[in-house]
Design an enzyme around this catalytic site. Structure first.
Site, short mmCIF file in Angstrom:
data_model
loop_
_atom_site.label_atom_id
_atom_site.label_comp_id
_atom_site.label_asym_id
_atom_site.label_seq_id
_atom_site.Cartn_x
_atom_site.Cartn_y
_atom_site.Cartn_z
N TYR A 188 0.82 -1.34 0.13
CA TYR A 188 -0.06 0.18 0.13
C TYR A 188 0.65 1.28 0.20
O TYR A 188 1.83 1.26 0.71
CB TYR A 188 -0.97 -0.03 1.30
CG TYR A 188 -1.62 1.35 1.33
CD1 TYR A 188 -2.56 1.87 0.62
CD2 TYR A 188 -1.25 2.27 2.49
CE1 TYR A 188 -3.19 3.08 0.69
CE2 TYR A 188 -1.80 3.78 2.56
CZ TYR A 188 -2.64 3.78 1.74
OH TYR A 188 -3.09 5.30 1.82
N GLY B 196 -4.93 6.00 0.06
CA GLY B 196 -6.16 6.00 0.60
C GLY B 196 -7.17 5.45 -0.15
O GLY B 196 -7.21 4.02 -0.45
#
Length: 521
Positions: A65, A72
């Site tokens: 990520y 987000g």
């Protein structure tokens, strides 16, 4: 103030995986200490291991990520391998939308120290070079120009910390010797080369609670001092009002076992004659702003250890996302950027501090009112004879103190309950910790202004009480305090402008110039 302008020795505060205290951050912020990244080979190897692990994952086409995905709500967007290196630059670039006043140089040094502390825990996947760059900027006095508004306090202080990330790369502006300068120019003149952020380093810098935690450290320092200063002012107010010091009796307070409240009462006993002989001739019960002062100040005194624990735990946490566990070679996705503990501490602190302003404001109302000040002149004017008719003493100062108190009380609305859903409902529950911290600092500022007004008031009231009662003798702590106040504030006989003296007293309060009781952790 730039550290080079301070002529006292700077202690070194080592940044490694060990625990830091609030005072370490506040001393760096004030320029009385400097941040030094540990040279211990084991520590540096631990930091490097996280960055190396991420590099290996990238080579193996691992999904990480914020490294190989968007940020987000965009975490489902895969980043082409040849664009991964550009992603950190885009992160700090599009977050360059802060507004409001800039954090002060002192606040900015605290922010940099707080971020360095978190990244030094070794769970953020950053390089040693990144940590060294923060150390270099602090040492050179090149401080990112950070707008104070724009953080909701979950996903961390993204927007304000983007200004730190940008400056590390030679972009945006910095404070240098109190002036705004291009970061690129300032770094070039200081011999510091901009760095290029590695794949997760933009996220690691920005996705954390450094701004709210730094401001909380500074708030704690000021609140702890105000606890003691308000107690000293209360003692002087009690003396000026010819109060009954037996309200602070040790046996009386032994039956209500709040330690902070008991400590405040003990401090008042140090300052005032509380023996039984002094009870004769005194009123049976003083008004609440004197009699119950330990109960009011004691709330903050008792809350300070909790505030310290919450703030220092956050300061000593790895609080970005994802967490990189190089030992187990795992990437852990979570929400440690959520600033709820700081938000709650700051909302609680501003409430307790505003109550100090209210307490002092009530004490001042008694002191200036001839119906309640037990023989002192109206508005504590020192003028006598015919001149008394045209002099107004502290009439206007009492109005100003009331205005500052009202504003402080207005700001006690808790910020932490005003969560907003942001960023396409990915950040659907946020802490508002940075707003709470800014509110708390403003409440502290206003309360310090009220305290400055009360210092003038009690200096005037004590002198007038001694003029009225020749047997009114100060104990040594109050006598020394009066001597120090006398050097800053002359007795007010003829009306005069008090702003210069208020500003001088504010400076003394914020520099913590007076030694007040024993400071306890």
């Amino acid at each position: 103030m730039h550290p080079a302008d301070i002529n006292i020795p700077q202690r070194e505060i080592k940044f490694d995986r060990n625990r830091l205290a609030i005072e370490d951050v506040t001393d760096i912020a004030k320029g009385t200490a400097r941040a030094v990244l540990s040279n211990d080979p084991t520590f540096r190897e631990q930091i490097a291991r996280g960055a190396d692990f991420l590099d290996r994952l990238l080579r193996e086409d691992g999904i990480i990520y914020g490294v190989t995905t968007g940020y987000g709500d965009s975490c489902t967007v895969a980043i082409p391998h040849d664009l991964v290196e550009e992603l950190p630059h885009h992160l700090f670039t599009y977050h360059g939308c802060g507004l409001g006043s800039y954090l002060t140089p002192q606040q900015t040094r605290a922010v940099m120290a707080a971020r360095l502390a978190s990244l030094s825990k070794g769970f953020s996947g950053v390089s040693v070079e990144l940590l060294v760059q923060i150390e270099k900027l602090l040492a050179a006095g090149l401080l990112p120009l950070i707008p104070s508004e724009g953080s909701v306090g979950a996903s961390g202080d993204l927007t304000p910390l983007s200004y730190l990330a940008a400056v590390l790369c030679g972009e945006r502006e910095v404070w240098r010797d109190g002036m705004h300068v291009s970061a690129k120019q300032a770094m070039q003149e200081a011999g510091i080369s901009p760095i290029r952020l590695r794949p997760k380093e933009g996220l690691a810098i920005m996705n954390g609670t450094a701004v709210m935690t730094a401001l909380a450290c500074l708030a704690y320092d000021r609140a702890a001092y105000l606890t003691r200063l308000t107690t000293r002012i209360t003692a002087m107010a009690s003396f000026a009002l010819d109060g009954n010091a037996h309200h602070f009796d040790e046996v009386l307070f032994s039956v209500k076992p709040h330690q902070g409240m008991q400590q405040v009462a003990a401090w008042l006993r140090q300052d005032l004659q509380c023996d039984k002989a002094e009870r004769n001739g005194k009123r049976l019960q003083d008004r609440y702003s004197i009699r119950c002062a330990p109960h009011v100040i004691g709330v903050l005194a008792d809350a300070l250890p909790f505030f310290r624990l919450s703030i220092e735990n956050e300061l000593n946490s790895a609080n970005d996302n994802p967490i990189i566990d190089a030992e187990e070679e795992t990437v852990l996705h979570g929400g440690h950027f959520y600033g709820g503990h700081i938000a709650f501490a700051m909302d609680g602190m501003k409430n307790a501090v505003a109550n100090l302003a209210d307490l002092l404001d009530r004490q001042m109302a008694l002191l200036v009112d001839s119906r309640y000040n037990h023989g002192l002149p109206p508005n504590l004017s020192g003028a006598q004879g015919d001149r008394a008719a045209i002099n107004h003493g502290l009439k206007a100062l009492q109005i100003s103190a009331s205005a500052w108190t009202a504003e402080a009380l207005k700001l006690t609305m808790p910020a932490s309950v005003f969560s907003r859903s942001t960023e396409c409902h990915n950040q659907d529950k946020v802490s508002m910790g940075t707003i709470a911290a800014r509110d708390c600092l403003r409440v502290l500022e206003l309360t310090e202004q009220v305290a400055a007004a009360l210092l003038i008031t009690v200096r005037q009231g004590v002198t007038l009480r001694q003029r009225l009662q020749s047997d009114a003798v100060l104990r040594e702590p109050l006598s020394k305090m009066m001597e120090m106040l006398d050097s800053d504030v002359a007795l007010i006989v003829e009306d005069r402008r008090l702003e210069p003296e208020l500003r001088a007293l504010l400076e003394r309060i914020r520099n913590q110039s007076w030694s007040l009781y024993a400071q306890e952790k």
